[in-house]
Scaffold this active site. Structure first.
Site, PDB file in Angstrom:
ATOM      1  N   ASP A   1      78.510  40.618  14.068  1.00 22.52           N
ATOM      2  CA  ASP A   1      77.381  40.597  14.990  1.00 22.52           C
ATOM      3  C   ASP A   1      77.838  40.288  16.413  1.00 22.52           C
ATOM      4  OD1 ASP A   1      74.467  40.742  15.332  1.00 22.52           O
ATOM      5  OD2 ASP A   1      74.616  38.631  15.831  1.00 22.52           O
ATOM      6  N   ASP A  50      77.884  42.902  19.541  1.00 21.75           N
ATOM      7  CA  ASP A  50      77.056  42.530  20.695  1.00 21.75           C
ATOM      8  C   ASP A  50      77.814  42.774  21.995  1.00 21.75           C
ATOM      9  OD1 ASP A  50      74.879  41.802  19.222  1.00 21.75           O
ATOM     10  OD2 ASP A  50      75.197  39.641  19.393  1.00 21.75           O
ATOM     11  N   ASP A  87      68.755  41.663  11.902  1.00 24.68           N
ATOM     12  CA  ASP A  87      69.851  41.441  10.953  1.00 24.68           C
ATOM     13  C   ASP A  87      70.025  39.958  10.634  1.00 24.68           C
ATOM     14  OD1 ASP A  87      71.091  40.483  13.233  1.00 24.68           O
ATOM     15  OD2 ASP A  87      72.540  42.097  13.382  1.00 24.68           O
ATOM     16  N   GLY A  88      69.750  39.109  11.611  1.00 21.55           N
ATOM     17  CA  GLY A  88      69.834  37.674  11.365  1.00 21.55           C
ATOM     18  C   GLY A  88      68.778  37.195  10.375  1.00 21.55           C
ATOM     19  N   ASP A 120      69.491  42.957  16.607  1.00 19.03           N
ATOM     20  CA  ASP A 120      70.264  41.716  16.636  1.00 19.03           C
ATOM     21  C   ASP A 120      69.467  40.561  16.028  1.00 19.03           C
ATOM     22  OD1 ASP A 120      72.649  40.339  17.373  1.00 19.03           O
ATOM     23  OD2 ASP A 120      71.522  39.357  18.962  1.00 19.03           O
ATOM     24  N   VAL A 126      72.278  47.290   9.544  1.00 21.90           N
ATOM     25  CA  VAL A 126      71.343  47.150  10.665  1.00 21.90           C
ATOM     26  C   VAL A 126      72.106  46.797  11.941  1.00 21.90           C
ATOM     27  CG1 VAL A 126      69.411  45.813  11.595  1.00 21.90           C
ATOM     28  CG2 VAL A 126      69.397  46.512   9.197  1.00 21.90           C
ATOM     29  N   THR A 127      73.090  45.909  11.824  1.00 22.83           N
ATOM     30  CA  THR A 127      73.904  45.516  12.975  1.00 22.83           C
ATOM     31  C   THR A 127      74.638  46.715  13.557  1.00 22.83           C
ATOM     32  OG1 THR A 127      74.266  43.309  12.011  1.00 22.83           O
ATOM     33  CG2 THR A 127      75.759  44.000  13.763  1.00 22.83           C
TER      34      THR A 127
END
Length: 229
Positions: free
Chosen positions: A87, A91, A69-70, A66, A31-32
């Site tokens: 991540d 970013d 995914d967390g 962002d 996902v990241t």
């Protein structure tokens, strides 16, 4: 500031998406990575061609990865230093693509050196804001201060870019970029002063750190002749 205010709300909204991805067997790292690719494509494929509002919509569709995914990492128990590193690193790539796309547009088809300069200033200072925090944490300090954190910068530039393109107002985006550049510079200073206070409290600042008390460029712990990372 926005990150702290909206975190709980965004977590509640995006939790169902995160749970769906987990049920499908998708990992947080995927996902990241996909989210970063989407942001970069939205910024670098559309911004340089002047299709700003379209690019903003594409970026917005991926930028919330962002948060997703967390949530996935916490829910699946996969939170790790590697995940945090990936991540944070990606970013920075996404942020650079957004401001870099604006630089390319205004240095090219947009033909506005002032706007290109402002976008470039935001790109550089935004990177320094992130570096100032990461470097502080690497040295054992904290630097969780500042008036222009990542979420604030992203929301401001994307909203301004969308409406500026929609209504043909370069001035709107220019003002926002100028304010972001100033706010980012202030944030860098805030983080530097915060770390210095912590260093003073810990007795880690010596005479060589005082202006005139050492060689320019010296940093405690650096080996002479080597360049700090």
């Amino acid at each position: 500031m926005l990150n702290r205010l909206l975190r709980a709300t965004m977590t509640k909204i995006l939790s169902p998406v995160a749970h769906l991805f987990l049920r499908l067997g998708i990992s947080p790292d995927v996902v990241t990575i996909v989210g970063t690719i989407g942001v970069c494509v939205g910024a670098l494929a559309f911004f340089p061609r002047g299709e700003i509002w379209v690019g903003v919509l594409v970026i917005t569709a991926f930028v919330f990865s962002d948060t997703v995914d967390g949530i996935m990492a916490r829910e699946s128990g996969r939170s790790s230093k590697w995940g945090a590193y990936l991540d944070s690193t990606l970013d920075r790539m996404g942020d650079a693509a957004i401001f870099g796309g604006l630089v390319l547009y205004y240095a090219g088809p947009g033909d506005n050196r002032w706007m290109a300069g402002l976008a470039l200033a935001c790109l550089i200072l935004g990177s320094v804001v992130s570096y100032a925090k990461a470097r502080a944490e690497g040295l054992g300090y904290t630097a969780n201060v500042g008036i222009a954190e990542r979420a604030d910068r992203l929301v401001a530039v994307l909203a301004a870019a969308f409406f500026a393109d929609l209504f043909g107002s370069t001035l709107l985006l220019g003002v926002v970029l100028a304010l972001l550049a100033v706010a980012s510079f202030i944030t860098v200073l805030q983080r530097m002063l915060t770390v210095r206070r912590q260093a003073l409290s810990a007795g880690e600042v010596s005479s060589r750190d005082v202006p005139g008390g050492g060689v320019a460029g010296d940093v405690p712990g650096d080996v002479p002749g080597e360049v700090s990372p």
